[in-house]
Design a protein around this motif. Structure first.
Motif, PDB file in Angstrom:
ATOM      1  N   ASP A  73       2.238   3.737   0.788  1.00  0.00           N
ATOM      2  CA  ASP A  73       0.804   3.980   0.665  1.00  0.00           C
ATOM      3  C   ASP A  73       0.179   3.630   2.008  1.00  0.00           C
ATOM      4  OD1 ASP A  73       1.064   4.664  -1.994  1.00  0.00           O
ATOM      5  OD2 ASP A  73       0.545   2.669  -2.736  1.00  0.00           O
ATOM      6  N   ASP A 257       2.704  -5.269   1.209  1.00  0.00           N
ATOM      7  CA  ASP A 257       1.941  -4.643   2.296  1.00  0.00           C
ATOM      8  C   ASP A 257       2.321  -5.321   3.603  1.00  0.00           C
ATOM      9  OD1 ASP A 257      -0.234  -4.017   4.191  1.00  0.00           O
ATOM     10  OD2 ASP A 257      -1.168  -3.069   2.452  1.00  0.00           O
ATOM     11  N   SER A 301       3.287  -0.630   1.675  1.00  0.00           N
ATOM     12  CA  SER A 301       2.063  -0.039   2.205  1.00  0.00           C
ATOM     13  C   SER A 301       1.795  -0.609   3.591  1.00  0.00           C
ATOM     14  CB  SER A 301       0.871  -0.286   1.269  1.00  0.00           C
ATOM     15  OG  SER A 301       0.731  -1.650   0.950  1.00  0.00           O
TER      16      SER A 301
END
Length: 452
Positions: A73, A257, A301
């Motif tokens: 993402d 992330d 991400s």
């Protein structure tokens, strides 16, 4: 006067150094065009200074990250620069959006970004901001303190809602960047320390709160980073914590992330990596560490901001004065004063950042001279470009353009000395349109209620 060792005199001061500029920038008979729009024409219509945003370049860079990191993402870091038009472009290019204030969240909403594709950062989000984020159904909230976990848990209980949460951690990595933008070492305001045990405790508290859904760990090591070595160390430490959470708390978090901070070329000394190279290296790092730990790879991400919008924007100024200052030893420094400065680009003063520039309004046969481009503010440190070669006949009325100003320049702009913040003018296919208008004196005085 001699400049820094990396700065070399150009063979022709009219030439553009292509890697510093957006992809549509070119010179025609010495006149700089961006997006097919000649900057003198743009200034004639919209005034100076002005930020010039190359829409096609922005979209291309967003698409390059989307495609290179297809298995991730990709969150555009809105703090770099955000407007409703940019928020719409981000959504149209298939990216997610990261915001870090209630104001940025409002822009995201107005720009039509689906709230489930928004992440909400910040080390001191207010109860009002968190409540609004939960009500809007923001896709993830990155928690940054124990107080925030408690605050968010109380809000979800009151609203009868669930908030998806990531825990920001500090991995103890010192990115090779300025102290103020290195964000993963221990002595700073962001995140929970892995080494102290706070990060593990934060996850434990999130898991214990009925209204909080733990999605994963978040790490960010800094900004303007050119290699993957820092990401390698950070990923190793964050994945080790990820594995420990699975072992000790019995939960395999689904996401992780890795942050952003990917650098751009402000001057010829900078050599940024391409998105495909970054993607290959970062994926290899994570997969290697996951194999070593015997764990499945979480869904990943990243958060590029500067790397997308930074090169897509330049700032155009009008020259007001030129003076030669005689220094000790017989050296002479040429000062070129423009009609903006630290109110529209604070980064040189704040971070000692380097920038380049070019004469944008005409061709010149004059030999290049080393100059310092300065602003109009009442500060000796009001410097836009510390050192750059410009044609020796630069004069009042000329236009200078500075590349690489998309990230943080408009976002951090101020009204210092009661300056009016410049407009952002988007250019594409030979047309220009204002996406953020120039401030007016009425804007400046709107909050000044006088002596009541």
């Amino acid at each position: 006067m001699r400049g820094p060792s990396w700065l070399r005199p150009p063979a022709d001061a009219n030439d553009l150094v292509a890697p510093l500029w957006s992809t549509t920038a070119r010179k025609v008979d010495g006149v700089l065009e961006v997006g097919g729009v000649a900057l003198p024409d743009l200034v004639a219509q919209h005034g100076s200074p002005a930020y010039v945003l190359d829409e096609a370049d922005f979209r291309a860079r967003a698409g390059a990250f989307r495609d290179a990191f297809a298995a991730y993402d990709v969150y555009y870091a809105g703090k770099a620069f955000l407007s409703t038009a940019v928020a719409r472009w981000v959504a149209e290019e298939g990216l997610f959006l990261d915001v870090c204030s209630g104001g940025e969240l409002t822009v995201a909403e107005r720009g039509g970004v689906p709230m489930e594709r928004v992440g909400f950062h910040g080390n001191n989000k207010s109860a009002e901001e968190l409540t609004r984020a939960v009500r809007l159904g923001v896709g993830r909230i990155i928690v940054d303190s124990f107080h925030e976990i408690d605050r968010l848990a109380a809000i979800t209980e009151e609203l009868g809602a669930t908030a998806r949460v990531m825990v920001r951690v500090t991995a103890g990595v010192e990115a090779h960047t300025h102290e103020y933008i290195a964000t993963a070492h221990e002595d700073q305001k962001f995140g929970f320390s892995i080494t102290s045990g706070d990060a593990l405790e934060a996850v434990r508290r999130v898991l214990a709160a009925p209204g909080l859904e733990a999605r994963g760990l978040h790490s960010h090591i800094g900004s303007q980073i050119f290699d993957s070595s820092g990401f390698e160390v950070a990923a190793r430490r964050v994945l080790a914590l990820h594995a420990r959470i699975a072992t000790e708390l019995g939960v395999e978090l689904p996401e992780m992330d890795l942050g952003g901070g990917f650098g751009i070329a402000y001057t010829t000394q900078d050599d940024p990596s391409r998105p495909d190279k970054l993607a290959a290296e970062m994926t290899q790092i994570v997969e290697h560490e996951c194999r070593a730990l015997g764990i499945a790879r979480p869904h990943l991400s990243i958060e590029p901001g500067r790397a997308i919008v930074g090169p897509a924007m330049c700032t155009v100024y009008e020259v007001g004065t030129v003076k030669q200052v005689h220094l000790d030893g017989g050296a002479v420094r040429t000062y070129v004063s423009v009609d903006g400065g630290m109110s529209d680009n604070i980064r040189t003063a704040l971070y000692d950042a380097d920038y380049s520039c070019t004469l944008a309004s005409r061709a010149s046969d004059a030999p290049p001279v080393l100059a310092r481009v300065v602003g109009k503010h009442c500060e000796a440190g009001d410097i836009v470009v510390k050192d750059e070669f410009v044609p020796g006949d630069v004069a009042p009325g000329d236009l200078l353009a500075v590349p690489g100003t998309g990230a943080y320049c408009r976002s951090m702009a101020s009204n210092y000395n009661h300056a009016l913040r410049p407009p952002v003018v988007a250019v594409r296919d030979g047309s220009a349109r204002v996406v953020v208008r120039r401030e007016t004196v009425d804007d400046l005085l709107a909050t000044d209620v006088g002596d009541q």
